[in-house]
Design a protein around this motif. Structure first.
Motif, mmCIF file in Angstrom:
data_model
loop_
_atom_site.group_PDB
_atom_site.id
_atom_site.type_symbol
_atom_site.label_atom_id
_atom_site.label_comp_id
_atom_site.label_asym_id
_atom_site.label_seq_id
_atom_site.Cartn_x
_atom_site.Cartn_y
_atom_site.Cartn_z
ATOM 1 N N ALA A 84 140.671 105.136 115.527
ATOM 2 C CA ALA A 84 139.494 105.823 116.059
ATOM 3 C C ALA A 84 139.847 107.249 116.437
ATOM 4 C CB ALA A 84 138.941 105.085 117.276
ATOM 5 N N SER A 85 138.859 108.119 116.322
ATOM 6 C CA SER A 85 139.003 109.513 116.717
ATOM 7 C C SER A 85 137.881 109.870 117.671
ATOM 8 C CB SER A 85 138.941 110.423 115.486
ATOM 9 O OG SER A 85 138.824 111.788 115.864
ATOM 10 N N VAL A 86 138.183 110.699 118.668
ATOM 11 C CA VAL A 86 137.150 111.202 119.569
ATOM 12 C C VAL A 86 137.245 112.721 119.628
ATOM 13 C CG1 VAL A 86 137.128 109.129 121.004
ATOM 14 C CG2 VAL A 86 138.611 111.038 121.640
ATOM 15 N N THR A 87 136.092 113.346 119.898
ATOM 16 C CA THR A 87 136.062 114.781 120.132
ATOM 17 C C THR A 87 135.490 115.032 121.516
ATOM 18 O OG1 THR A 87 133.926 114.837 118.986
ATOM 19 C CG2 THR A 87 135.878 115.501 117.732
ATOM 20 N N THR A 88 136.049 116.018 122.203
ATOM 21 C CA THR A 88 135.516 116.407 123.494
ATOM 22 C C THR A 88 134.413 117.441 123.279
ATOM 23 O OG1 THR A 88 137.389 117.936 123.652
ATOM 24 C CG2 THR A 88 137.545 115.882 124.868
ATOM 25 N N GLY A 89 133.449 117.470 124.217
ATOM 26 C CA GLY A 89 132.301 118.347 124.071
ATOM 27 C C GLY A 89 132.121 119.255 125.270
ATOM 28 N N ASP A 90 130.882 119.324 125.786
ATOM 29 C CA ASP A 90 130.578 120.230 126.894
ATOM 30 C C ASP A 90 130.487 119.519 128.231
ATOM 31 O OD1 ASP A 90 128.278 118.836 126.407
ATOM 32 O OD2 ASP A 90 126.993 120.595 126.118
ATOM 33 N N LYS A 91 131.024 118.310 128.300
ATOM 34 C CA LYS A 91 131.067 117.564 129.560
ATOM 35 C C LYS A 91 132.489 117.590 130.112
ATOM 36 C CE LYS A 91 126.804 115.810 129.197
ATOM 37 N NZ LYS A 91 126.449 116.310 127.862
ATOM 38 N N ASP A 92 132.606 117.567 131.428
ATOM 39 C CA ASP A 92 133.923 117.469 132.062
ATOM 40 C C ASP A 92 134.369 116.012 132.018
ATOM 41 O OD1 ASP A 92 134.381 120.152 132.749
ATOM 42 O OD2 ASP A 92 133.083 119.982 134.493
ATOM 43 N N VAL A 93 135.241 115.705 131.093
ATOM 44 C CA VAL A 93 135.738 114.342 130.932
ATOM 45 C C VAL A 93 137.200 114.319 131.334
ATOM 46 C CG1 VAL A 93 136.109 112.444 129.336
ATOM 47 C CG2 VAL A 93 134.125 113.932 129.046
ATOM 48 N N ASP A 94 137.522 113.512 132.313
ATOM 49 C CA ASP A 94 138.915 113.369 132.727
ATOM 50 C C ASP A 94 139.545 112.311 131.833
ATOM 51 O OD1 ASP A 94 141.365 112.785 133.991
ATOM 52 O OD2 ASP A 94 140.558 113.502 135.894
ATOM 53 N N LEU A 95 140.446 112.748 130.968
ATOM 54 C CA LEU A 95 140.973 111.860 129.937
ATOM 55 C C LEU A 95 141.806 110.713 130.484
ATOM 56 C CD1 LEU A 95 141.887 114.380 127.144
ATOM 57 C CD2 LEU A 95 140.114 112.640 127.099
ATOM 58 N N ILE A 96 142.350 110.853 131.692
ATOM 59 C CA ILE A 96 143.189 109.769 132.203
ATOM 60 C C ILE A 96 142.355 108.517 132.479
ATOM 61 C CG2 ILE A 96 144.656 109.032 134.101
ATOM 62 C CD1 ILE A 96 145.919 111.755 134.098
ATOM 63 N N PRO A 97 141.377 108.556 133.404
ATOM 64 C CA PRO A 97 140.614 107.320 133.629
ATOM 65 C C PRO A 97 139.613 107.014 132.529
ATOM 66 C CG PRO A 97 139.795 109.064 135.038
ATOM 67 C CD PRO A 97 141.026 109.608 134.371
ATOM 68 N N GLU A 98 138.941 108.048 131.997
ATOM 69 C CA GLU A 98 137.900 107.787 131.002
ATOM 70 C C GLU A 98 138.502 107.362 129.671
ATOM 71 O OE1 GLU A 98 135.015 107.456 132.081
ATOM 72 O OE2 GLU A 98 135.544 108.300 134.023
#
Length: 411
Positions: A381-395
């Motif tokens: 799987a691949s994900v892209t980050t966008g214009d939201k503040d996403v904390d990659l550790i818990p999310e």
């Protein structure tokens, strides 16, 4: 930015550290992109037909990838190969402001999954008798002033103690390396970093510990392996990856980029980077175009879910390495779960037993690829980050948990 090693289960297109003391509270911006500071990096049978389409009978998989988008990621695509055949799906958007979903055959930056390709090439040289795993790396790289206690094995398994050129986490502080976060990285994202320059930068810094006495994830180790491959073969690292892996496996959607490369050619989802500018205002910039030489072969490759699944299944199926060397590659360092370029995850009998993971993150993109030990069941799987503040550790942890549960776990 680097593979985010997650030791617990939480990180050719179709149509053509730790020492256990390595935990430290870091600024939020560093935690979002420095996933390398996690416990261990967010981490063949015949290839399935390239024309396989998403099947309607796997709602749990579609729900799992939709949950990733619901957490704030821009888009995701996933491919699963198992006893039920092949399933592909996507969710979210390929580009902000446009309705199209990510293409299920799209290309993306793979981050530290690149290290599995590098380690495979190095072990092929070991199999040919050109390199010794327990030989001092200095014997192959005499011009770098390497401590002679550092062996090739230590570089492959991150036990050399060398400073990480992308920044080093200590128990009480973070020591920056080259610019990899914030506005400084954005302004310099097309800068070219020659591998030798990265190596010399890191080697000028104090080491974390005596060689072989601990484990700490460092991209420096793999840049030195790249330089070693070039020294021993007399060819470029890019050419060796093509000749030894990409062409034999027909991984036409995979690229080990040249030093000057900035583009993702062909269909691809856009990745975005979120940061605070000098005035404290949040900005979002499209970083699909960037020069990944800042990670070098620690994380610069581009691939597809199809190719990553094929590569990992072929590796585990014995098509790339002799069995004794594959066994060493799959033997993890005790406190990290990390072998050579990949992560071993003990999942329990209800979740496929032991899984092998190659995963990674680079600004704008994250990917994870998992397989059972026999290579017969894979998830990529691949994900892209966008214009939201996403904390990659818990999310990111939550997202991986859902994917693994949906595909590998029963009951």
């Amino acid at each position: 930015m680097v593979a985010a090693v997650i030791s617990s289960p939480i990180a050719a297109s179709e149509p053509r550290t730790t020492r256990s003391t390595n935990r430290v509270r870091t600024p939020r911006v560093l935690r979002r992109v420095g996933v390398a500071a996690l416990a261990v990096t967010l981490l063949a049978g015949a290839a399935a037909p390239a024309t396989a389409a998403a099947r309607p009978d796997r709602p749990e998989l579609q729900a799992a990838i939709q949950s990733i988008v619901d957490q704030g990621f821009a888009g995701t695509q996933m491919r699963v190969r198992d006893q039920r055949g092949e399933w592909v799906g996507s969710a979210g958007v390929s580009k902000l402001g446009e309705p199209a979903k990510p293409a299920t055959y799209g290309r993306f930056r793979v981050g530290s999954a690149t290290k599995a390709f590098t380690a495979t090439v190095a072990l092929q040289l070991v199999a040919a008798g050109q390199v010794g795993l327990d030989t001092p790396a200095a014997d192959y790289l005499p011009g770098y002033g390497l401590d002679r206690r550092i062996t090739v094995r230590m570089l492959l398994q991150h036990t050399s103690g060398l400073f990480n050129f992308t920044g080093e986490f200590y128990p009480d502080r973070f020591e920056p390396g080259i610019p990899v976060t914030g506005e400084e990285w954005v302004d310099n994202r097309f800068h070219v970093y020659p591998p030798a320059e990265l190596a010399r930068f890191a080697l000028a810094k104090p080491t974390r510990f005596e060689p072989g006495t601990g484990w700490s994830y460092a991209n420096t180790n793999y840049v030195l392996i790249r330089l070693l491959i070039e020294k021993v073969t007399g060819h470029s690292y890019v050419d060796e990856v093509k000749r030894r892996i990409l062409w034999p496996l027909k991984l036409w959607g995979t690229e080990a980029p040249e030093l000057w490369s900035t583009e993702i050619l062909g269909p691809h989802a856009h990745g975005y980077y979120r940061y605070e500018d000098a005035s404290g205002q949040k900005q979002t910039v499209d970083v699909s175009r960037q020069n990944p030489s800042w990670l070098s072969n620690g994380g610069d490759m581009i691939s597809t879910t199809q190719d990553l699944s094929t590569f990992l299944a072929a590796l585990l199926g014995g098509k790339l390495l002799p069995a004794p060397l594959l066994a060493q590659m799959l033997t993890p360092y005790p406190t990290s779960g990390y072998g050579f370029g990949l992560t071993m995850m003990a999942m329990g009998p209800s979740c496929g037993g032991t899984l092998v993971a190659i995963s990674g993150f680079i600004n704008g993109y994250g990917q994870l690829t998992y397989s059972t030990l026999d290579g017969r069941k894979t998830l990529s799987a691949s994900v892209t980050t966008g214009d939201k503040d996403v904390d990659l550790i818990p999310e990111g942890a939550k997202a991986v948990q859902k994917l693994l549960k949906a595909e590998f776990c029963t009951g």
